[in-house]
Design a protein around this motif. Sequence first.
Motif, mmCIF file in Angstrom:
data_model
loop_
_atom_site.group_PDB
_atom_site.id
_atom_site.type_symbol
_atom_site.label_atom_id
_atom_site.label_comp_id
_atom_site.label_asym_id
_atom_site.label_seq_id
_atom_site.Cartn_x
_atom_site.Cartn_y
_atom_site.Cartn_z
ATOM 1 N N ARG A 28 0.370 -1.314 0.217
ATOM 2 C CA ARG A 28 -0.168 -0.051 0.121
ATOM 3 C C ARG A 28 1.349 1.579 0.059
ATOM 4 N N VAL A 29 0.615 2.112 -0.887
ATOM 5 C CA VAL A 29 1.511 3.594 -0.636
ATOM 6 C C VAL A 29 0.153 4.469 -0.750
ATOM 7 N N SER A 30 0.947 6.090 -0.151
ATOM 8 C CA SER A 30 -0.578 6.700 -0.086
ATOM 9 C C SER A 30 0.346 8.274 -1.178
ATOM 10 N N VAL A 31 -0.669 8.288 -1.278
ATOM 11 C CA VAL A 31 -0.117 9.987 -1.812
ATOM 12 C C VAL A 31 0.328 11.315 -0.944
ATOM 13 N N ALA A 32 0.324 10.685 0.361
ATOM 14 C CA ALA A 32 0.950 11.414 1.478
ATOM 15 C C ALA A 32 1.981 11.788 0.890
ATOM 16 N N ASP A 33 2.464 10.947 0.251
ATOM 17 C CA ASP A 33 4.171 10.516 0.706
ATOM 18 C C ASP A 33 4.788 11.053 -0.377
ATOM 19 N N PHE A 34 4.117 11.469 -1.089
ATOM 20 C CA PHE A 34 4.960 12.555 -2.808
ATOM 21 C C PHE A 34 4.189 13.474 -2.971
ATOM 22 N N GLY A 35 3.881 13.989 -1.409
ATOM 23 C CA GLY A 35 3.136 15.392 -1.368
ATOM 24 C C GLY A 35 1.732 15.956 -1.908
ATOM 25 N N ALA A 36 0.993 15.225 -1.875
ATOM 26 C CA ALA A 36 -0.753 15.947 -1.825
ATOM 27 C C ALA A 36 -0.807 16.120 -0.286
ATOM 28 N N ARG A 37 -1.911 17.764 -0.959
ATOM 29 C CA ARG A 37 -2.587 17.909 0.369
ATOM 30 C C ARG A 37 -3.203 18.685 -0.666
ATOM 31 N N SER A 38 -4.347 18.460 1.405
ATOM 32 C CA SER A 38 -5.692 18.913 0.655
ATOM 33 C C SER A 38 -5.561 20.674 1.438
ATOM 34 N N GLU A 39 -5.327 21.401 1.010
ATOM 35 C CA GLU A 39 -4.969 23.034 1.290
ATOM 36 C C GLU A 39 -5.498 23.605 -0.157
ATOM 37 N N GLU A 40 -6.229 24.377 -0.116
ATOM 38 C CA GLU A 40 -6.706 25.711 -0.885
ATOM 39 C C GLU A 40 -5.416 25.898 -1.549
ATOM 40 N N GLY A 41 -5.677 26.566 -2.581
ATOM 41 C CA GLY A 41 -4.834 27.035 -3.619
ATOM 42 C C GLY A 41 -3.587 25.824 -3.590
ATOM 43 N N TYR A 42 -3.600 25.219 -3.845
ATOM 44 C CA TYR A 42 -2.411 23.876 -3.619
ATOM 45 C C TYR A 42 -2.637 22.986 -4.962
ATOM 46 N N CYS A 43 -2.025 22.914 -5.835
ATOM 47 C CA CYS A 43 -1.982 22.193 -6.835
ATOM 48 C C CYS A 43 -1.576 20.450 -6.796
ATOM 49 N N ASN A 44 -2.287 19.719 -6.894
ATOM 50 C CA ASN A 44 -2.036 18.393 -6.222
ATOM 51 C C ASN A 44 -1.867 17.277 -7.306
ATOM 52 N N GLY A 45 -1.724 17.946 -8.846
ATOM 53 C CA GLY A 45 -1.045 16.855 -10.077
ATOM 54 C C GLY A 45 -0.266 16.237 -9.878
ATOM 55 N N LYS A 46 1.288 16.750 -9.566
ATOM 56 C CA LYS A 46 2.130 16.009 -9.547
ATOM 57 C C LYS A 46 2.377 15.547 -8.547
ATOM 58 N N ALA A 47 1.921 15.764 -7.053
ATOM 59 C CA ALA A 47 2.184 15.122 -6.600
ATOM 60 C C ALA A 47 1.347 13.452 -6.508
ATOM 61 N N PHE A 48 0.016 13.859 -6.785
ATOM 62 C CA PHE A 48 -0.686 12.595 -7.628
ATOM 63 C C PHE A 48 0.285 11.772 -8.983
ATOM 64 N N GLN A 49 0.395 12.375 -9.674
ATOM 65 C CA GLN A 49 1.535 11.668 -10.561
ATOM 66 C C GLN A 49 1.925 10.872 -10.247
ATOM 67 N N ASN A 50 3.421 11.605 -9.465
ATOM 68 C CA ASN A 50 4.333 10.888 -9.323
ATOM 69 C C ASN A 50 4.177 9.330 -8.217
ATOM 70 N N ALA A 51 2.862 9.911 -7.745
ATOM 71 C CA ALA A 51 2.345 8.258 -6.822
ATOM 72 C C ALA A 51 1.925 7.537 -7.225
#
Length: 599
Positions: A28-51
């Motif tokens: 099991r892997v978490s997107v949080a380990d790749f920098g995903a954040r639940s934060e207004e104004g933050y783009c999660n595209g790169k973190a999700f794709q890296n994961a």
Amino acid sequence: MERVKDDDTAVSMSEISINVPTWSGYKRVSVADFGARSEEGYCNGKAFQNAIDYCKRERSSELVVPSGIYRFYNGNHPRFEGMLDFQFDGGGSEFIFSTVKVFFTIKNCVRTIFKNFTVDWDWKSGQLASIGQVREVASDITYFDLHFPEYAQVPDDLNIRTLNAMNPLTLSAGCELGREFHANHFRNISRQDLNTFRIALSNPEDFRFLNPGQTYIVRHFIYDANAFELKSNQHLQIEHVTIYSAPGHAFMASGDQRHWALRHCRIVKRPGTTRCISVTADGSHITNSLGYFMIENCDFSYNGDDCLNIHDNSVQGFERIDDRTISLIRVLAWRNPFALGDEIEFRNEDLSPVGITGRIAGVEWNKAYNSCTLTFEKPIPAEVSERAILFNRRYDSGNYIVRNNFFHHNRARGILLHSGNGLVENNHFFMNQGSAIQIECGSESRWSEGFGVSNLHIRNNLIDSCDVNHWNMAVIYMGVYLVKGRTQYAIFDRVWIENNTIINCPQQTVYASSCRRVYIRNNAILNSNAGRLKSYADGDENGVLHREYYQGSLMASHCNEVWVENNRRLSTVATTEDHIYIDYATSTNVNLLNNIGFN
């Protein structure tokens, strides 16, 4: 070229097998380990794709998302391609998008599951549709004023694409004899006040139906970007996913897509908003695929088009270049994906078989002119007319189960069926603007869809208050659209319409044509033909070209071997018609047995 035989062999409908992922060891892997954040104004595209890329590279079993709200900007959206034995668990999170690009791409994946999350468009970045209400109509109908009550100030660049009639009381799609129209009817648009535009009309004579108080769903997007594009996956399952909105289809499936399912998915308006739409196009649009899918226990509502559309694309007409080469016009590579080795069947103008197929040896596209050239392995016999309709037999989106779903409050049809070997059972259809179930095939200049429908079971469904706009004159409609009109050829074969309850339809309950071996039996019909009769003065924008073609509460024409039996009709309100009508000039071997309540 090879000659083909007409096959009338019945195919039994069985459960569809979908394989689950197989894991030798669970990672099991978490997107949080790749920098995903639940934060207004933050783009999660790169973190999700890296994961995602890491999971593919390392053969991880599952990618999980900590509960939260994740935003994606600049078109950097998740893309799952080539995943094998994999699960994505959204953990109940929301994913918010603000760029007109596919939200989730799932392509060439095998044995995968996607579950437990919600997707939505960021309406702060631009509304997908708005409520518009007619305030004033010029005495000579040269203009009308359209008021937008949701806005303090309507943006100057508001893109008015279509106006779709809606009920001003329920604020849902459709109203009796409601009309639709598009921006191509407008001469110019000018601002009257902060939230009202004056729209000048090019052809005032066509708009005599306009009156103050009429209310419309004004779409600003239509087929612009889908929430999910599912391409050539095998054994895919999408479960417990909610889509609040998207500027296109919710689910778009195509290519070598087969053995897949949608379960417990919802397409609904976000609670606590004044939105008049969920997705701006179909709930689920399945085209040029390999079929074998299930849609179960889902809720599709407030779509800008059909809740569910199943079809493969044909094309009519060609020009001979030489004995093996033809040129086609009005074709698009995404809509008519001809490829080397595809088997093409030629059909006559009335959809009957020519008895000829050919395999493609070469394809050359001219995208600038929406045309292509096909070269076949063997010569095309001279007997094949240049007005022939071409079926690409590489594709068959049939073999499906649609069960225990709620299809409601959408702009067009509940289900639009162009493919066979289907089971449609235990569904609830409510307040759909068009037919609850439309079975169709045809070819014309606008579009050419469907290869015919055989072996279809429609049973145990509840159909309530559909065909709101008198769209196709029947809540269960079976017919063709062709340049020369109805066809005697039975493009629909072996269809069972049984044990359904149909309530409150403005016109007919069932219209069946161009068919054989159709069984309409044991249905309860309550308050059919309860709407005002449509006349020529009402226009034909909803597809009814000849009102005189539709008579009775239940009608069959251009058919053979039809059984209408053990149906019961009950009316507690005034109705315009109350009988079964058979067009015997075009029909043979129609059997009426033990029907009650029809005159």
